[in-house]
Design a protein around this motif. Structure first.
Motif, short mmCIF file in Angstrom:
data_model
loop_
_atom_site.label_atom_id
_atom_site.label_comp_id
_atom_site.label_asym_id
_atom_site.label_seq_id
_atom_site.Cartn_x
_atom_site.Cartn_y
_atom_site.Cartn_z
N GLY A 82 42.00 39.79 41.75
CA GLY A 82 41.84 38.89 40.62
C GLY A 82 41.25 37.55 41.03
N LEU A 83 41.64 37.05 42.20
CA LEU A 83 41.12 35.79 42.71
C LEU A 83 39.62 35.90 42.99
CD1 LEU A 83 41.61 32.90 43.79
CD2 LEU A 83 42.16 33.95 46.01
N TYR A 84 39.22 36.94 43.68
CA TYR A 84 37.80 37.13 44.00
C TYR A 84 36.99 37.41 42.73
CZ TYR A 84 38.29 37.19 49.12
OH TYR A 84 38.50 36.85 50.44
N LYS A 85 37.59 38.09 41.77
CA LYS A 85 36.90 38.36 40.50
C LYS A 85 36.63 37.05 39.77
CE LYS A 85 35.28 41.17 37.30
NZ LYS A 85 34.09 42.02 37.54
N THR A 86 37.62 36.15 39.77
CA THR A 86 37.42 34.85 39.13
C THR A 86 36.35 34.06 39.86
OG1 THR A 86 39.74 34.86 38.48
CG2 THR A 86 38.58 32.76 38.35
N PHE A 87 36.36 34.11 41.18
CA PHE A 87 35.32 33.45 41.97
C PHE A 87 33.94 33.97 41.58
CE2 PHE A 87 32.34 33.77 45.48
CZ PHE A 87 32.27 32.47 45.94
N HIS A 88 33.81 35.28 41.47
CA HIS A 88 32.51 35.86 41.14
C HIS A 88 32.05 35.48 39.74
CE1 HIS A 88 30.88 38.29 44.43
NE2 HIS A 88 32.12 38.33 44.84
N ALA A 89 32.98 35.28 38.83
CA ALA A 89 32.60 34.81 37.50
C ALA A 89 32.00 33.41 37.59
CB ALA A 89 33.82 34.80 36.58
N ILE A 90 32.57 32.56 38.43
CA ILE A 90 32.02 31.21 38.65
C ILE A 90 30.68 31.30 39.35
CG2 ILE A 90 32.40 29.00 39.82
CD1 ILE A 90 34.33 29.47 37.53
N TRP A 91 30.61 32.11 40.38
CA TRP A 91 29.38 32.27 41.17
C TRP A 91 28.23 32.76 40.30
CZ3 TRP A 91 27.15 31.57 45.87
CH2 TRP A 91 26.08 32.40 46.23
N SER A 92 28.49 33.76 39.47
CA SER A 92 27.41 34.37 38.70
C SER A 92 26.87 33.46 37.61
CB SER A 92 27.91 35.69 38.07
OG SER A 92 28.94 35.43 37.14
N THR A 93 27.67 32.49 37.18
CA THR A 93 27.21 31.58 36.13
C THR A 93 26.64 30.27 36.68
OG1 THR A 93 29.43 30.65 35.89
CG2 THR A 93 28.86 32.49 34.47
N ASP A 104 36.65 48.59 45.08
CA ASP A 104 37.01 47.21 44.79
C ASP A 104 35.77 46.31 44.76
OD1 ASP A 104 39.64 47.87 44.55
OD2 ASP A 104 40.23 47.19 46.54
N ALA A 105 34.85 46.52 45.70
CA ALA A 105 33.62 45.72 45.72
C ALA A 105 32.82 45.95 44.45
CB ALA A 105 32.78 46.06 46.95
N GLY A 106 32.80 47.19 43.99
CA GLY A 106 32.11 47.49 42.74
C GLY A 106 32.74 46.77 41.56
N TYR A 107 34.05 46.72 41.54
CA TYR A 107 34.76 45.99 40.48
C TYR A 107 34.39 44.51 40.51
CZ TYR A 107 38.69 43.41 38.41
OH TYR A 107 39.47 42.53 37.69
N LEU A 108 34.30 43.95 41.71
CA LEU A 108 34.06 42.51 41.85
C LEU A 108 32.65 42.11 41.43
CD1 LEU A 108 35.92 41.84 45.21
CD2 LEU A 108 36.65 41.18 42.91
N ILE A 109 31.67 42.94 41.72
CA ILE A 109 30.29 42.53 41.42
C ILE A 109 29.68 43.30 40.25
CG2 ILE A 109 29.89 41.79 43.79
CD1 ILE A 109 28.30 44.31 44.28
N GLY A 110 30.51 44.11 39.58
CA GLY A 110 30.02 44.82 38.41
C GLY A 110 29.08 45.95 38.72
N ALA A 111 29.35 46.68 39.82
CA ALA A 111 28.52 47.82 40.21
C ALA A 111 29.40 49.06 40.31
CB ALA A 111 27.84 47.55 41.55
N GLN A 112 28.80 50.21 40.16
CA GLN A 112 29.51 51.45 40.36
C GLN A 112 29.81 51.64 41.85
OE1 GLN A 112 30.65 53.50 37.90
NE2 GLN A 112 29.89 51.89 36.52
N PRO A 113 30.96 52.22 42.18
CA PRO A 113 31.29 52.41 43.59
C PRO A 113 30.20 53.14 44.37
CG PRO A 113 33.20 52.87 42.24
CD PRO A 113 32.06 52.64 41.29
N GLY A 114 29.55 54.10 43.72
CA GLY A 114 28.49 54.84 44.40
C GLY A 114 27.28 53.99 44.74
N GLU A 115 27.13 52.84 44.07
CA GLU A 115 25.99 51.97 44.35
C GLU A 115 26.22 51.08 45.57
OE1 GLU A 115 24.09 50.06 40.75
OE2 GLU A 115 26.04 50.60 39.91
#
Length: 267
Positions: free
Chosen positions: A55-66, A114-125
């Motif tokens: 959840g912490l890294y997900k919030t960070f990525h929301a800040i980063w992406s904007t 988990d990385a896919g969840y954080l950056i909005g990508a499918q695990p296979g990507e």
């Protein structure tokens, strides 16, 4: 346990990731502060469906992406120097998503899911993104590397990794004085330094001496990363935790050189 108490153990490692991602302690720590401010301002919006670290890294990525970092963002863009400009130019040749996938898996140890969840990508990507990042960065950056490490087996392992990436190892030093002497004899393009050295001297002091004479990116290697990830003083931008994985060292080297304005292809 409060949300703050749940997140506190993970903050040093978020700083490590943010610094590596931005190539700067100042910019990385600023993104972490913005992340914490967002959580404090809207605690109910914190992702509770996942474990606190995610959840912490997900919030960070929301800040980063904007923050629109390709355009300089809102985090000190008026102070961006030449090195930052070169790094931004390089970003046009490799997608930030690829670099994020590399750092999240190799440096931070997240699974592909988990990385896919954080950056909005499918695990296979994720695997493809990681390979894309490594391939592009390794083609861009070659350097002469000084290793400061007093444990022979670890030094040999690091040297093998460095050479496998195509870089040249100028020397392996085991003390502060030896490190400085080797840097003077063969100015490095990258330094990999342990914290505690053979004669009880400090790798930090050795690096400080070297940086007084040369401008060179540095990656520190330590068994106690939390001590150098407090965000309260000047601290390393790039940090590897012992015991390390080979992929972690490769990712840190690639990222450190990516942000180094002085690096040129080896002949």
């Amino acid at each position: 346990m409060s949300l703050g108490q749940e997140l506190a153990p993970h903050l040093p490692f978020l700083r490590r990731y943010a610094r590596a991602l931005t190539g700067s302690q100042t910019h990385g720590d600023a993104f972490v502060r913005a992340t914490l401010e967002a959580i404090v301002a809207a605690p109910d919006s914190f992702p509770r469906e996942v474990e606190p670290r995610l959840g912490l890294y997900k919030t960070f990525h929301a800040i980063w992406s904007t923050a629109n970092i390709e355009e300089g963002g809102d985090f000190g863009s008026e102070n961006l120097g030449n090195a930052e400009g070169i790094a931004q130019a390089r970003l046009s040749r490799i997608t930030p998503l690829s670099r994020q996938a590399l750092l999240l898996t190799a440096l931070e140890g997240f699974s592909a899911t988990d990385a896919g969840y954080l950056i909005g990508a499918q695990p296979g990507e994720i695997d493809n993104l990681v390979q894309e990042a490594l391939g592009e960065i390794e083609r861009q950056t070659l350097a002469d590397v000084l290793i400061i490490e007093d444990e022979p087996i670890i030094a040999m392992d690091i040297e093998t990794i460095v050479r496998d990436l195509g870089h040249n190892v100028t020397g392996v030093a085991v003390t502060r004085d030896e490190a400085v002497a080797q840097a003077r004899a063969h100015p490095p393009g990258l330094v990999l330094a342990d914290i505690q050295l053979a004669d009880d001297s400090s790798g930090i002091d050795a690096v400080r001496d070297i940086l007084a004479e040369f401008s060179v990116p540095v990656i520190f290697i330590t068994a106690f990363p939390e001590r150098l990830l407090t965000g309260t003083r000047p601290e390393p931008t790039f940090l590897i935790t012992k015991p390390f994985q080979r992929a972690t060292v490769k990712a840190a080297i690639a990222q450190a050189l990516f942000f180094d304005a002085a690096t040129v292809p080896a002949s």
